[in-house]
Design a protein around this motif. Structure first.
Motif, PDB file in Angstrom:
ATOM      1  N   GLU A 134      59.147  57.633 -36.671  1.00 48.16           N
ATOM      2  CA  GLU A 134      60.254  57.670 -35.708  1.00 48.16           C
ATOM      3  C   GLU A 134      61.225  56.506 -35.928  1.00 48.16           C
ATOM      4  O   GLU A 134      62.450  56.673 -35.817  1.00 48.16           O
ATOM      5  N   GLN A 135      60.685  55.313 -36.238  1.00 45.76           N
ATOM      6  CA  GLN A 135      61.566  54.163 -36.455  1.00 45.76           C
ATOM      7  C   GLN A 135      62.384  54.346 -37.734  1.00 45.76           C
ATOM      8  O   GLN A 135      63.592  54.061 -37.766  1.00 45.76           O
ATOM      9  N   LEU A 136      61.736  54.822 -38.787  1.00 41.74           N
ATOM     10  CA  LEU A 136      62.443  55.046 -40.051  1.00 41.74           C
ATOM     11  C   LEU A 136      63.461  56.173 -39.913  1.00 41.74           C
ATOM     12  O   LEU A 136      64.560  56.107 -40.476  1.00 41.74           O
ATOM     13  N   HIS A 137      63.080  57.207 -39.162  1.00 40.12           N
ATOM     14  CA  HIS A 137      63.976  58.345 -38.987  1.00 40.12           C
ATOM     15  C   HIS A 137      65.251  57.932 -38.261  1.00 40.12           C
ATOM     16  O   HIS A 137      66.348  58.424 -38.566  1.00 40.12           O
ATOM     17  N   LEU A 138      65.108  57.023 -37.301  1.00 37.60           N
ATOM     18  CA  LEU A 138      66.281  56.525 -36.586  1.00 37.60           C
ATOM     19  C   LEU A 138      67.197  55.753 -37.532  1.00 37.60           C
ATOM     20  O   LEU A 138      68.424  55.866 -37.460  1.00 37.60           O
ATOM     21  N   ILE A 139      66.586  54.989 -38.439  1.00 41.66           N
ATOM     22  CA  ILE A 139      67.373  54.228 -39.421  1.00 41.66           C
ATOM     23  C   ILE A 139      68.118  55.166 -40.368  1.00 41.66           C
ATOM     24  O   ILE A 139      69.289  54.949 -40.684  1.00 41.66           O
ATOM     25  N   THR A 140      67.445  56.227 -40.818  1.00 40.59           N
ATOM     26  CA  THR A 140      68.088  57.154 -41.751  1.00 40.59           C
ATOM     27  C   THR A 140      69.285  57.859 -41.118  1.00 40.59           C
ATOM     28  O   THR A 140      70.229  58.228 -41.814  1.00 40.59           O
ATOM     29  N   LYS A 141      69.219  58.052 -39.791  1.00 39.95           N
ATOM     30  CA  LYS A 141      70.348  58.683 -39.108  1.00 39.95           C
ATOM     31  C   LYS A 141      71.598  57.802 -39.147  1.00 39.95           C
ATOM     32  O   LYS A 141      72.720  58.279 -38.985  1.00 39.95           O
ATOM     33  N   GLN A 142      71.387  56.501 -39.382  1.00 46.05           N
ATOM     34  CA  GLN A 142      72.502  55.564 -39.436  1.00 46.05           C
ATOM     35  C   GLN A 142      72.898  55.233 -40.873  1.00 46.05           C
ATOM     36  O   GLN A 142      73.758  54.400 -41.116  1.00 46.05           O
TER      37      GLN A 142
ATOM     38  N   ARG B 208      71.282  64.216 -46.105  1.00 43.96           N
ATOM     39  CA  ARG B 208      70.221  64.873 -46.876  1.00 43.96           C
ATOM     40  C   ARG B 208      68.948  64.910 -46.031  1.00 43.96           C
ATOM     41  O   ARG B 208      67.994  64.162 -46.294  1.00 43.96           O
ATOM     42  N   PRO B 209      68.903  65.743 -45.007  1.00 42.02           N
ATOM     43  CA  PRO B 209      67.786  65.744 -44.049  1.00 42.02           C
ATOM     44  C   PRO B 209      66.418  66.017 -44.654  1.00 42.02           C
ATOM     45  O   PRO B 209      65.423  65.418 -44.245  1.00 42.02           O
TER      46      PRO B 209
ATOM     47  N   ASN C  45      63.504  63.305 -44.384  1.00 40.92           N
ATOM     48  CA  ASN C  45      62.225  63.578 -43.719  1.00 40.92           C
ATOM     49  C   ASN C  45      61.051  63.319 -44.655  1.00 40.92           C
ATOM     50  O   ASN C  45      60.010  62.795 -44.241  1.00 40.92           O
ATOM     51  N   PHE C  46      61.212  63.684 -45.928  1.00 34.90           N
ATOM     52  CA  PHE C  46      60.149  63.438 -46.912  1.00 34.90           C
ATOM     53  C   PHE C  46      59.931  61.937 -47.087  1.00 34.90           C
ATOM     54  O   PHE C  46      58.796  61.463 -47.068  1.00 34.90           O
TER      55      PHE C  46
END
Length: 308
Positions: free
Chosen positions: A95-103, A110-111, A115-116
């Protein structure tokens, strides 16, 4: 950079840990079968006279007759601690990494890759955290009845005393090699499948998808992922029982390997390519059920704790 609040992070950890605990208790018997199959050198077929285990029904009968019903939950305590720690670490990290990738523009666009990457990193981190419990669990499942370790605490002390801290991390490199792509694929496939379902149903939030559908999507994700990385899991299991041969004399030929490469080559030489997929059937059943319950439970529990 935007981050989740501490309250939200605690809720994510709680949901991840509880969903893992429920999943572990439900699927533990399949894990016992999988590990027993993985550690057997002899063929898994009815015509193999020398084999202790020959099929899933026959293995269930043998284990029940020789060890009783509770044998299907052997090693459950360390496995349960392992699952809770793994689930908590994995989902919190994701969840923390996913939030970073959104930024991050490149990853935001490249969803599937995002996610991978988040799932692989989260899975690798969780694997390192739970490695000692995984080694103890594997050995307790693999040992002869009334031999080896009497409980997890005694196992921990014995391994530290006789093998040093390194003994608690046997197979950890292979574990990361296996788990990182497995978890990466799990998250990637699950998000891909659920996003496809959202589009097909014309809705925008996973909360609007039924539990049955989420279970089905999770099962498909787990089975696809496990098929890709299964040989790494088998090699990891065999490395984890090195130095433990005296406590498993009734399981057929003993396994002695110098390392991951030697293990791989030995399996290919003695058991052929199919040997890398021993225990695949209970593994696929377990992986499908585990991923289905784990991801769907996490989504549902996340919805519940968000309201608290």
């Amino acid at each position: 950079m935007i981050t989740h609040s501490k309250d939200k992070q605690l809720k994510q950890m709680f949901a991840g840990g509880l969903s893992a605990a429920i999943t572990r208790f439900t699927c533990q018997p399949l894990d016992v079968l999988k590990i027993r199959f993985q550690l057997q050198v002899e063929p898994l077929k009815s015509s193999a006279v020398e084999s202790k285990y020959k099929s899933i029904p026959q293995a269930c009968r043998v284990i029940f007759k020789e060890e009783g019903l509770l044998a299907f939950w052997r090693g459950h305590n360390p496995a349960q601690v392992l699952s809770i720690c793994f689930g908590t670490t994995q989902f919190w990290t994701y969840e923390q990494l996913h939030l970073i990738t959104k930024q991050t523009p490149y990853l935001r666009d490249r969803p599937n890759f995002s996610n991978f990457l988040c799932g692989a990193t989260a899975g690798g981190a969780a694997t390192v955290v739970v490695s000692p419990m995984d080694v103890i669990r594997t050995r307790r499942i693999a040992q002869d009845k009334n031999k080896g370790y009497t409980n997890s605490f005694q196992a921990f002390g014995n391994i530290i005393r006789t093998e040093g801290p390194r003994g608690l991390y046997r197979g950890v490199v292979m574990g990361v090699v296996q788990i990182a792509p497995l978890m990466g694929c799990n998250f990637m496939f699950y998000r891909l499948f659920t996003n496809t379902a959202l589009e097909m149903k014309g809705v925008t939030d996973r909360k609007q998808l039924s539990t049955v559908l989420l279970l089905s999507l999770g099962a498909a994700s787990g089975m696809c992922s496990k098929t890709i990385v299964y040989p790494f899991d088998l090699i990891k299991r065999r490395l984890q029982i090195q130095g433990f041969a005296q406590n498993r004399q009734t399981y057929g030929k003993q396994l002695v390997y110098a390392g991951a490469i030697n293990c791989l080559l030995s399996i290919l030489r003695e058991e052929k390519l199919i040997g890398l997929y021993k225990g695949m059937i209970p593994t696929l059943i377990k992986s499908g059920a585990t991923t289905a319950i784990h991801f769907s439970m996490y989504d549902k529990l996340s919805q519940i704790v968000e309201k608290l």
